[in-house]
Design a protein around this motif. Structure first.
Motif, PDB file in Angstrom:
ATOM      1  N   SER A   1      10.161   6.366 -90.220  1.00 26.09           N
ATOM      2  CA  SER A   1       8.885   6.238 -90.922  1.00 26.09           C
ATOM      3  C   SER A   1       8.799   4.924 -91.694  1.00 26.09           C
ATOM      4  O   SER A   1       9.774   4.177 -91.780  1.00 26.09           O
ATOM      5  CB  SER A   1       8.708   7.424 -91.879  1.00 26.09           C
ATOM      6  N   TYR A   2       7.621   4.665 -92.263  1.00 23.90           N
ATOM      7  CA  TYR A   2       7.401   3.468 -93.081  1.00 23.90           C
ATOM      8  C   TYR A   2       7.799   2.187 -92.346  1.00 23.90           C
ATOM      9  O   TYR A   2       8.367   1.268 -92.945  1.00 23.90           O
ATOM     10  CB  TYR A   2       8.170   3.562 -94.396  1.00 23.90           C
ATOM     11  N   ASN A   3       7.550   2.120 -91.029  1.00 22.81           N
ATOM     12  CA  ASN A   3       7.907   0.945 -90.225  1.00 22.81           C
ATOM     13  C   ASN A   3       9.397   0.609 -90.290  1.00 22.81           C
ATOM     14  O   ASN A   3       9.790  -0.551 -90.167  1.00 22.81           O
ATOM     15  CB  ASN A   3       7.080  -0.283 -90.645  1.00 22.81           C
ATOM     16  N   GLY A   4      10.219   1.626 -90.466  1.00 21.60           N
ATOM     17  CA  GLY A   4      11.659   1.407 -90.533  1.00 21.60           C
ATOM     18  C   GLY A   4      12.238   1.600 -91.914  1.00 21.60           C
ATOM     19  O   GLY A   4      13.439   1.420 -92.107  1.00 21.60           O
ATOM     20  N   GLY A   5      11.412   1.985 -92.883  1.00 18.85           N
ATOM     21  CA  GLY A   5      11.897   2.182 -94.248  1.00 18.85           C
ATOM     22  C   GLY A   5      12.776   3.402 -94.408  1.00 18.85           C
ATOM     23  O   GLY A   5      13.611   3.455 -95.319  1.00 18.85           O
ATOM     24  N   GLN A   6      12.586   4.386 -93.548  1.00 17.10           N
ATOM     25  CA  GLN A   6      13.427   5.584 -93.578  1.00 17.10           C
ATOM     26  C   GLN A   6      13.722   6.045 -92.160  1.00 17.10           C
ATOM     27  O   GLN A   6      12.885   5.917 -91.273  1.00 17.10           O
ATOM     28  CB  GLN A   6      12.737   6.740 -94.314  1.00 17.10           C
ATOM     29  N   ILE A   7      14.930   6.587 -91.956  1.00 15.64           N
ATOM     30  CA  ILE A   7      15.257   7.299 -90.722  1.00 15.64           C
ATOM     31  C   ILE A   7      15.826   8.651 -91.126  1.00 15.64           C
ATOM     32  O   ILE A   7      16.753   8.719 -91.942  1.00 15.64           O
ATOM     33  CB  ILE A   7      16.286   6.554 -89.859  1.00 15.64           C
ATOM     34  N   ILE A   8      15.276   9.717 -90.545  1.00 16.06           N
ATOM     35  CA  ILE A   8      15.714  11.066 -90.872  1.00 16.06           C
ATOM     36  C   ILE A   8      16.080  11.807 -89.598  1.00 16.06           C
ATOM     37  O   ILE A   8      15.316  11.818 -88.622  1.00 16.06           O
ATOM     38  CB  ILE A   8      14.616  11.826 -91.638  1.00 16.06           C
ATOM     39  N   ASP A   9      17.255  12.431 -89.606  1.00 17.66           N
ATOM     40  CA  ASP A   9      17.665  13.346 -88.543  1.00 17.66           C
ATOM     41  C   ASP A   9      16.870  14.626 -88.743  1.00 17.66           C
ATOM     42  O   ASP A   9      17.064  15.343 -89.732  1.00 17.66           O
ATOM     43  CB  ASP A   9      19.168  13.620 -88.669  1.00 17.66           C
ATOM     44  N   TRP A  10      15.949  14.934 -87.819  1.00 17.39           N
ATOM     45  CA  TRP A  10      15.033  16.044 -88.065  1.00 17.39           C
ATOM     46  C   TRP A  10      15.672  17.398 -87.795  1.00 17.39           C
ATOM     47  O   TRP A  10      15.093  18.431 -88.102  1.00 17.39           O
ATOM     48  CB  TRP A  10      13.736  15.867 -87.278  1.00 17.39           C
TER      49      TRP A  10
ATOM     50  N   ALA B   1      13.184  -2.641 -85.540  1.00 15.71           N
ATOM     51  CA  ALA B   1      14.366  -2.940 -84.727  1.00 15.71           C
ATOM     52  C   ALA B   1      15.643  -2.923 -85.567  1.00 15.71           C
ATOM     53  O   ALA B   1      16.681  -2.407 -85.138  1.00 15.71           O
ATOM     54  CB  ALA B   1      14.209  -4.282 -84.026  1.00 15.71           C
ATOM     55  N   ARG B   2      15.589  -3.480 -86.775  1.00 20.44           N
ATOM     56  CA  ARG B   2      16.773  -3.472 -87.639  1.00 20.44           C
ATOM     57  C   ARG B   2      17.189  -2.043 -87.977  1.00 20.44           C
ATOM     58  O   ARG B   2      18.380  -1.705 -87.988  1.00 20.44           O
ATOM     59  CB  ARG B   2      16.478  -4.231 -88.942  1.00 20.44           C
ATOM     60  N   SER B   3      16.207  -1.196 -88.256  1.00 21.63           N
ATOM     61  CA  SER B   3      16.498   0.191 -88.585  1.00 21.63           C
ATOM     62  C   SER B   3      17.054   0.925 -87.370  1.00 21.63           C
ATOM     63  O   SER B   3      17.984   1.738 -87.482  1.00 21.63           O
ATOM     64  CB  SER B   3      15.236   0.892 -89.097  1.00 21.63           C
ATOM     65  N   LEU B   4      16.513   0.642 -86.198  1.00 25.39           N
ATOM     66  CA  LEU B   4      17.007   1.281 -84.979  1.00 25.39           C
ATOM     67  C   LEU B   4      18.441   0.865 -84.678  1.00 25.39           C
ATOM     68  O   LEU B   4      19.221   1.651 -84.135  1.00 25.39           O
ATOM     69  CB  LEU B   4      16.100   0.945 -83.803  1.00 25.39           C
ATOM     70  N   ASP B   5      18.796  -0.351 -85.028  1.00 26.43           N
ATOM     71  CA  ASP B   5      20.174  -0.804 -84.845  1.00 26.43           C
ATOM     72  C   ASP B   5      21.134   0.074 -85.648  1.00 26.43           C
ATOM     73  O   ASP B   5      22.228   0.419 -85.181  1.00 26.43           O
ATOM     74  CB  ASP B   5      20.284  -2.269 -85.264  1.00 26.43           C
ATOM     75  N   VAL B   6      20.711   0.439 -86.863  1.00 31.76           N
ATOM     76  CA  VAL B   6      21.515   1.335 -87.697  1.00 31.76           C
ATOM     77  C   VAL B   6      21.652   2.698 -87.022  1.00 31.76           C
ATOM     78  O   VAL B   6      22.743   3.280 -86.962  1.00 31.76           O
ATOM     79  CB  VAL B   6      20.867   1.500 -89.088  1.00 31.76           C
TER      80      VAL B   6
ATOM     81  N   MET C   1      25.456   4.532 -79.580  1.00 26.92           N
ATOM     82  CA  MET C   1      24.678   4.077 -78.427  1.00 26.92           C
ATOM     83  C   MET C   1      24.413   2.583 -78.525  1.00 26.92           C
ATOM     84  O   MET C   1      24.631   1.957 -79.577  1.00 26.92           O
ATOM     85  CB  MET C   1      23.343   4.824 -78.346  1.00 26.92           C
ATOM     86  N   THR C   2      23.928   2.002 -77.440  1.00 18.94           N
ATOM     87  CA  THR C   2      23.614   0.577 -77.389  1.00 18.94           C
ATOM     88  C   THR C   2      22.125   0.386 -77.112  1.00 18.94           C
ATOM     89  O   THR C   2      21.462   1.296 -76.591  1.00 18.94           O
ATOM     90  CB  THR C   2      24.413  -0.119 -76.282  1.00 18.94           C
ATOM     91  N   PRO C   3      21.584  -0.796 -77.426  1.00 18.37           N
ATOM     92  CA  PRO C   3      20.171  -1.053 -77.107  1.00 18.37           C
ATOM     93  C   PRO C   3      19.861  -0.902 -75.623  1.00 18.37           C
ATOM     94  O   PRO C   3      18.736  -0.529 -75.254  1.00 18.37           O
ATOM     95  CB  PRO C   3      19.978  -2.509 -77.565  1.00 18.37           C
ATOM     96  N   GLU C   4      20.841  -1.167 -74.759  1.00 23.27           N
ATOM     97  CA  GLU C   4      20.627  -1.056 -73.312  1.00 23.27           C
ATOM     98  C   GLU C   4      20.336   0.379 -72.894  1.00 23.27           C
ATOM     99  O   GLU C   4      19.764   0.614 -71.823  1.00 23.27           O
ATOM    100  CB  GLU C   4      21.859  -1.572 -72.560  1.00 23.27           C
ATOM    101  N   GLU C   5      20.701   1.338 -73.730  1.00 26.43           N
ATOM    102  CA  GLU C   5      20.459   2.754 -73.419  1.00 26.43           C
ATOM    103  C   GLU C   5      19.156   3.267 -74.017  1.00 26.43           C
ATOM    104  O   GLU C   5      18.849   4.455 -73.937  1.00 26.43           O
ATOM    105  CB  GLU C   5      21.627   3.599 -73.931  1.00 26.43           C
TER     106      GLU C   5
ATOM    107  N   ASN D   1       2.858  -5.347 -84.321  1.00 27.52           N
ATOM    108  CA  ASN D   1       3.961  -5.122 -85.256  1.00 27.52           C
ATOM    109  C   ASN D   1       5.143  -4.412 -84.600  1.00 27.52           C
ATOM    110  O   ASN D   1       6.169  -4.176 -85.235  1.00 27.52           O
ATOM    111  CB  ASN D   1       3.484  -4.328 -86.478  1.00 27.52           C
ATOM    112  N   ASP D   2       5.002  -4.063 -83.312  1.00 26.34           N
ATOM    113  CA  ASP D   2       6.080  -3.391 -82.581  1.00 26.34           C
ATOM    114  C   ASP D   2       6.849  -4.341 -81.664  1.00 26.34           C
ATOM    115  O   ASP D   2       7.716  -3.908 -80.907  1.00 26.34           O
ATOM    116  CB  ASP D   2       5.515  -2.240 -81.741  1.00 26.34           C
ATOM    117  N   LEU D   3       6.555  -5.617 -81.725  1.00 28.53           N
ATOM    118  CA  LEU D   3       7.194  -6.571 -80.819  1.00 28.53           C
ATOM    119  C   LEU D   3       8.714  -6.585 -80.955  1.00 28.53           C
ATOM    120  O   LEU D   3       9.428  -6.721 -79.965  1.00 28.53           O
ATOM    121  CB  LEU D   3       6.647  -7.984 -81.065  1.00 28.53           C
ATOM    122  N   SER D   4       9.209  -6.441 -82.165  1.00 26.76           N
ATOM    123  CA  SER D   4      10.666  -6.486 -82.354  1.00 26.76           C
ATOM    124  C   SER D   4      11.337  -5.343 -81.606  1.00 26.76           C
ATOM    125  O   SER D   4      12.425  -5.508 -81.049  1.00 26.76           O
ATOM    126  CB  SER D   4      11.021  -6.427 -83.842  1.00 26.76           C
TER     127      SER D   4
END
Length: 272
Positions: free
Chosen positions: A68-77, A197-202, A209-213, A222-225
């Motif tokens: 959420s928040y464009n990468g401000g939070q990541i929650i395991d649902w 993208a930075r948040s997804l790397d975390v 996992m890797t970005p290739e997967e 705003n989704d280009l990254s």
């Protein structure tokens, strides 16, 4: 299955013009999750603005994630555990509040399933509540209640004067935080360097996992990254031209079950 994780933008991507997930797309995503695909719903919306869609797709049953928040939070649902958070510096709150008040605007933020502002009946606040399917609370003084980590504030008001305030705040806050308009009447105030993208790397590191997967399906500038970061960057047919240009693959539009088409082709095909 070559791809293990699917990241989806919401508006203009997962949902149609009615802001709904079609039955075909929902059934396809649930089938893919049953086969082991992890799904991440990634949006600029606050966390609880994403929850209804997460529940509809049963993310909690399949170890899905909310970004959420464009990468401000990541929650395991599944566990509701917060994996990552990037928040505003509390010392900046009074300045943001004064910018809004002195220019005749309202400032709002989010607490659990509620939007907090000093006027919940304001038409722009009502619009934000409608977009996110969230309740709205009026508080006597915004600064008195914002005593918790805040990933985002929003200043709302008429577009022309808000545009002038945007220029002033960008200049004043350069290097400290990001200021931009997501709509002509919405001025977003978020931490510096916020990026999906930075948040997804975390998250990928957390999952081993890797970005290739990863597949990322998006439609906006705003989704280009994310498009560039993913092993397979997919643009919707209705995406902005620059997004389509950067994508590895272009699917159908959000009115034609474009997300389902991607999942069928790359995740549920017998060849995978």
């Amino acid at each position: 299955m070559r791809y293990k994780i699917l990241v989806l933008d919401l508006d203009g991507t997962l949902t149609n013009k009615k802001k709904e997930i079609t039955p075909h797309t929902r059934e396809t995503l649930i089938r893919a999750q049953e086969r082991g695909l992890k799904v991440v719903l990634a949006s600029g919306r606050p966390t609880y603005g994403i929850v209804p869609l997460a529940e509809e797709l049963r993310l909690g049953d399949f170890e899905g994630y909310i970004l959420s928040y464009n990468g401000g939070q990541i929650i395991d649902w599944t566990t509701k555990k917060r994996i990552y958070e990037n928040v505003l510096d509390p010392e900046i709150y009074p300045y943001l509040y004064d910018c809004a008040r002195s220019n005749g605007f309202l400032i709002l933020s989010y607490k659990d399933e509620y939007i907090i502002s000093e006027d919940s009946g304001n038409p722009y606040v009502l619009h934000e509540a409608f977009l996110n399917r969230m309740g709205s609370i009026t508080v006597p003084n915004f600064l008195d209640v914002i005593n918790f980590p805040v990933p985002k504030c929003l200043i709302v008001g008429d577009p022309s004067p808000l545009s002038r305030l945007e220029s002033e705040m960008k200049h004043e806050l350069e290097g400290r935080m990001n200021v931009f308009r997501s709509e002509p009447f919405f001025l977003e105030l978020v931490p510096k360097g916020l990026d999906k993208a930075r948040s997804l790397d975390v998250l990928l590191h957390e999952l081993g996992m890797t970005p290739e997967e990863m597949i990322a399906v998006e439609d906006g500038f705003n989704d280009l990254s994310m498009i560039k970061f993913a092993g397979l960057g997919v643009a919707m047919a209705n995406a902005q031209e620059v997004v389509r240009h950067e994508a590895n693959y272009i699917t159908l539009s959000n009115e034609e079950d474009g997300v389902a088409a991607v999942v069928d082709k790359f995740c549920l095909s017998d060849k995978d």
